[in-house]
Write a protein that holds these residues in place. Sequence first.
Motif, PDB file in Angstrom:
ATOM      1  N   UNK A   1     -36.732 -21.711  49.855  1.00 58.53           N
ATOM      2  CA  UNK A   1     -35.865 -21.418  48.727  1.00 58.53           C
ATOM      3  C   UNK A   1     -36.330 -22.150  47.478  1.00 58.53           C
ATOM      4  N   UNK A   2     -36.567 -23.455  47.601  1.00 56.95           N
ATOM      5  CA  UNK A   2     -36.953 -24.236  46.427  1.00 56.95           C
ATOM      6  C   UNK A   2     -38.285 -23.775  45.859  1.00 56.95           C
ATOM      7  N   UNK A   3     -39.207 -23.450  46.733  1.00 57.03           N
ATOM      8  CA  UNK A   3     -40.533 -23.025  46.284  1.00 57.03           C
ATOM      9  C   UNK A   3     -40.467 -21.675  45.575  1.00 57.03           C
ATOM     10  N   UNK A   4     -39.828 -20.696  46.203  1.00 56.37           N
ATOM     11  CA  UNK A   4     -39.863 -19.346  45.654  1.00 56.37           C
ATOM     12  C   UNK A   4     -38.920 -19.166  44.474  1.00 56.37           C
ATOM     13  N   UNK A   5     -37.795 -19.875  44.453  1.00 57.00           N
ATOM     14  CA  UNK A   5     -36.933 -19.767  43.277  1.00 57.00           C
ATOM     15  C   UNK A   5     -37.599 -20.438  42.086  1.00 57.00           C
ATOM     16  N   UNK A   6     -38.385 -21.488  42.322  1.00 58.21           N
ATOM     17  CA  UNK A   6     -39.148 -22.118  41.239  1.00 58.21           C
ATOM     18  C   UNK A   6     -40.161 -21.144  40.655  1.00 58.21           C
ATOM     19  N   UNK A   7     -40.819 -20.375  41.520  1.00 63.75           N
ATOM     20  CA  UNK A   7     -41.765 -19.363  41.034  1.00 63.75           C
ATOM     21  C   UNK A   7     -41.069 -18.390  40.074  1.00 63.75           C
TER      22      UNK A   7
ATOM     23  N   UNK B   1     -40.693 -18.121  34.897  1.00 72.39           N
ATOM     24  CA  UNK B   1     -40.805 -17.143  33.808  1.00 72.39           C
ATOM     25  C   UNK B   1     -40.036 -17.625  32.586  1.00 72.39           C
ATOM     26  N   UNK B   2     -38.906 -18.306  32.796  1.00 68.29           N
ATOM     27  CA  UNK B   2     -38.076 -18.726  31.667  1.00 68.29           C
ATOM     28  C   UNK B   2     -38.755 -19.791  30.810  1.00 68.29           C
ATOM     29  N   UNK B   3     -39.741 -20.486  31.356  1.00 66.64           N
ATOM     30  CA  UNK B   3     -40.451 -21.498  30.566  1.00 66.64           C
ATOM     31  C   UNK B   3     -41.225 -20.867  29.420  1.00 66.64           C
ATOM     32  N   UNK B   4     -41.493 -19.580  29.527  1.00 61.32           N
ATOM     33  CA  UNK B   4     -42.320 -18.895  28.526  1.00 61.32           C
ATOM     34  C   UNK B   4     -41.513 -17.938  27.659  1.00 61.32           C
ATOM     35  N   UNK B   5     -40.181 -17.986  27.778  1.00 60.57           N
ATOM     36  CA  UNK B   5     -39.312 -17.203  26.892  1.00 60.57           C
ATOM     37  C   UNK B   5     -38.868 -18.147  25.780  1.00 60.57           C
ATOM     38  N   UNK B   6     -39.393 -17.963  24.579  1.00 62.03           N
ATOM     39  CA  UNK B   6     -39.231 -18.942  23.505  1.00 62.03           C
ATOM     40  C   UNK B   6     -38.632 -18.285  22.262  1.00 62.03           C
ATOM     41  N   UNK B   7     -38.232 -19.142  21.332  1.00 57.49           N
ATOM     42  CA  UNK B   7     -37.747 -18.704  20.028  1.00 57.49           C
ATOM     43  C   UNK B   7     -38.314 -19.648  18.972  1.00 57.49           C
ATOM     44  N   UNK B   8     -38.381 -19.179  17.718  1.00 57.01           N
ATOM     45  CA  UNK B   8     -38.854 -20.017  16.622  1.00 57.01           C
ATOM     46  C   UNK B   8     -37.702 -20.870  16.090  1.00 57.01           C
ATOM     47  N   UNK B   9     -37.985 -22.160  15.880  1.00 52.72           N
ATOM     48  CA  UNK B   9     -37.012 -23.067  15.283  1.00 52.72           C
ATOM     49  C   UNK B   9     -37.708 -23.890  14.200  1.00 52.72           C
ATOM     50  N   UNK B  10     -36.930 -24.313  13.225  1.00 47.93           N
ATOM     51  CA  UNK B  10     -37.491 -25.118  12.135  1.00 47.93           C
ATOM     52  C   UNK B  10     -37.717 -26.553  12.594  1.00 47.93           C
ATOM     53  N   UNK B  11     -38.810 -27.147  12.131  1.00 47.19           N
ATOM     54  CA  UNK B  11     -39.134 -28.529  12.481  1.00 47.19           C
ATOM     55  C   UNK B  11     -39.776 -29.214  11.283  1.00 47.19           C
ATOM     56  N   UNK B  12     -39.600 -30.531  11.200  1.00 44.19           N
ATOM     57  CA  UNK B  12     -40.184 -31.308  10.114  1.00 44.19           C
ATOM     58  C   UNK B  12     -41.526 -31.870  10.538  1.00 44.19           C
ATOM     59  N   UNK B  13     -42.493 -31.792   9.650  1.00 45.07           N
ATOM     60  CA  UNK B  13     -43.815 -32.349   9.926  1.00 45.07           C
ATOM     61  C   UNK B  13     -44.262 -33.181   8.731  1.00 45.07           C
TER      62      UNK B  13
ATOM     63  N   UNK C   1     -30.161 -20.330  25.191  1.00 41.15           N
ATOM     64  CA  UNK C   1     -29.296 -20.049  26.337  1.00 41.15           C
ATOM     65  C   UNK C   1     -29.963 -20.429  27.650  1.00 41.15           C
ATOM     66  N   UNK C   2     -31.291 -20.263  27.716  1.00 39.11           N
ATOM     67  CA  UNK C   2     -32.024 -20.646  28.927  1.00 39.11           C
ATOM     68  C   UNK C   2     -32.147 -22.160  29.025  1.00 39.11           C
ATOM     69  N   UNK C   3     -32.404 -22.791  27.890  1.00 36.26           N
ATOM     70  CA  UNK C   3     -32.556 -24.254  27.876  1.00 36.26           C
ATOM     71  C   UNK C   3     -31.271 -24.943  28.320  1.00 36.26           C
TER      72      UNK C   3
ATOM     73  N   UNK D   1     -32.391 -13.043  34.492  1.00 38.82           N
ATOM     74  CA  UNK D   1     -32.561 -14.199  35.373  1.00 38.82           C
ATOM     75  C   UNK D   1     -31.269 -15.019  35.442  1.00 38.82           C
ATOM     76  N   UNK D   2     -30.638 -15.259  34.296  1.00 35.97           N
ATOM     77  CA  UNK D   2     -29.390 -16.024  34.291  1.00 35.97           C
ATOM     78  C   UNK D   2     -28.305 -15.308  35.087  1.00 35.97           C
TER      79      UNK D   2
END
Length: 498
Positions: free
Chosen positions: A137-143, A147-159, A177-179, A397-398
């Motif tokens: 379970x732990x192995x395959x649910x992690x797989x 996918x959610x690690x690569x679902x991203x959005x743009x946010x403003x940041x200071x540099x 929502x995923x985070x 996924x959620x």
Amino acid sequence: MHREEMLEDSGNRAHTLSFEDAGGGGSLADDKVLVRSQGSRTAGDASEGQQIGTAPDRSPEEAPKSRPRKDGNGPPSDMESMKEKFAKLLLGEDMSGAGTGVSSALALSNAITNLAASVFGEQWRLEPMSAERKARWRKEIDWLLSVTDHIVEFVASQQTSEDGKHMEIMITQQRKDLRMNIPALRKLDAMLIEYLDNFKDQKEFRYVSRDADESEKGNAQRTDDKWWLPTVRVPPNGLSETSRKWIQHQKELVNQVLKAAMAINANVLMEMEIPEDYIESLPKNGRSSLGDALYRNITEEDFDAEAFLESADLSTEHKILDLKDRIEASVVIWKRKMHNKDVKSSWVSAVSWGKREQFEDRAETILLILKHRFPGIPQSQLDISKIQYNKDVGYSILESYSRILESLAFTVMSRIEDVLRADSLAQDPTPGNLKKSPSKTDSEQVTAEETEKLNKLESNGSMTLSDFMEWEMDQDTETKEEESGNPDQMLKVDETVY
């Protein structure tokens, strides 16, 4: 027998699988916990006694086995298994490669659902999962969750540049929502498995095989349609007071997880778009959807949700689901009418905007009470339609992860209820007590305050799971202070969940 909910369109089929895939449609006290897989499989309906995780028209012995390694030596490696799993996802479950498979979102939903069914499908006793099942379970649910690690959005940041100037740039980070929800669901997952582990050293109850003699089963033999489940036996005089309190405490902990998973699942489903196919199938007004009697009850001046449900026929699962379908359809109709500004549209009627909004609020209150009073009923037509046509992979996924955790929590709750029922019968084996449940579950007792809190949680995405848990723990503080069990065995759930 449990009836599968079907929704077909262009060759796609949505079907329902049960963690306890056999037996009949008894009362809702039975643990009819559902894992629903929506997809393009066209195999026949699941039959009684069939093993979860196999194709519906195959016996367990005929179920497809894992592919052997390419060199022919032993089972496939983790890498080969992962390649095969993700190949199925990329192909949309269409192994011919002809491009007629389901969407990526639906394929992932099915994969999570089917994995849970194969791992948790035979959790028929209050006992720890085997190390092999845990690892799988732990192995395959992690797989799948990776996918959610690569679902991203743009946010403003200071540099800050080398010359000390500050500038604002756009960076990517995991979608909000995923985070927020994936770690919370992982925590609920770990808590449920840990609660099962708590029963490792219990000595006061045991299970009798369903094939045992009637005399060995005693008064606690099952009187419902779950004939395939083992019978619980307790000492002649029932459980000790310490064990009874400890088991009741475990039930309360699992119930908190159940409510949290239900809230997350409801919030995700609410965010999913309503498919046009569903909308086109609706009647033109709420009265047609509800029927004259229900419409009259829900629109009367002195409306009371509890009184409404008392007057409704909730004697079978089918009737509860039909009521839910009708009310959800009416809510969709009323919402569309309130937001439709085209006065020439056939969706517009003579009912005032304020009245329609009032009717919608009443209907949603009824739906909320139904959901928490009967958490084991199958998905409604609206939910099935949303899952099938949803294209957002993150939502998919959620929704599927929270749904299978909700199902597992309800299964564990039902197993605990079996033990408490056997204890109740040992103390009072009168005929009238044979049909009684030892106590109503917390999910069946939805007060006005709980309704308001739960509605706020489901409608406000800014509320976190820790907010929900904190409210639950406030309700249970006095009970916990009175517990006399081993404190090392009492798992704490008042820790913040991130």
